[in-house]
Design a protein around this motif. Structure first.
Motif, PDB file in Angstrom:
ATOM      1  N   TRP A  96       0.840  -1.196   0.000  1.00  0.00           N
ATOM      2  CA  TRP A  96       0.000   0.000   0.000  1.00  0.00           C
ATOM      3  C   TRP A  96       0.876   1.246   0.000  1.00  0.00           C
ATOM      4  O   TRP A  96       1.892   1.293   0.675  1.00  0.00           O
ATOM      5  CB  TRP A  96      -0.873   0.031   1.251  1.00  0.00           C
ATOM      6  N   GLN A 144      -3.486   3.577  -1.356  1.00  0.00           N
ATOM      7  CA  GLN A 144      -3.711   2.931  -2.649  1.00  0.00           C
ATOM      8  C   GLN A 144      -3.062   1.551  -2.667  1.00  0.00           C
ATOM      9  O   GLN A 144      -1.895   1.405  -2.290  1.00  0.00           O
ATOM     10  CB  GLN A 144      -3.109   3.762  -3.790  1.00  0.00           C
ATOM     11  N   ARG A 145      -3.814   0.543  -3.091  1.00  0.00           N
ATOM     12  CA  ARG A 145      -3.302  -0.821  -3.182  1.00  0.00           C
ATOM     13  C   ARG A 145      -2.320  -0.909  -4.338  1.00  0.00           C
ATOM     14  O   ARG A 145      -2.588  -0.457  -5.457  1.00  0.00           O
ATOM     15  CB  ARG A 145      -4.454  -1.803  -3.404  1.00  0.00           C
TER      16      ARG A 145
END
Length: 111
Positions: A48, A52-53
């Protein structure tokens, strides 16, 4: 050293070099995946950043019928040139991310 052993080592060395460049980010895990039984090799990012992944293959290489298939290159580097510098013959590199119709014009193997 036979050709396949040389190619496997060239692939692993290349992926390790790129993994070392990626290792500075502590929030994203850099994973090297070496499946020598089936000749699949990948550098992945998992983690991450700012909520946000991050997940995906950065570089994916396969050994198929004695040729190194460059399936994905998510870097700015010229992976094919770097493979050649590591001892892989130009005629044994397939740009798998290109369509077969385009591969004939690349100067590398078609399949």
């Amino acid at each position: 050293m036979d050709k396949l052993t040389l190619y496997r080592q060239a692939i692993k060395n290349l992926l390790k070099e790129y993994a070392d460049l990626s290792a500075a980010d502590k929030e994203v895990d850099t994973q090297l995946l070496f499946d020598e039984a089936h000749d699949h090799y990948q550098l992945m990012h998992v983690g991450w950043i700012n909520g946000q992944r991050i997940y995906g293959s950065v570089i994916h290489l396969d050994l198929i019928n004695g040729k190194v298939w460059l399936q994905h290159n998510g870097t700015e580097g010229d992976i094919a040139q770097e493979l050649m510098a590591g001892g892989v013959a130009r005629e044994d590199i397939v740009l798998g991310f290109r369509s077969p119709a385009v591969r004939v014009h690349t100067g590398y193997a078609v399949a």
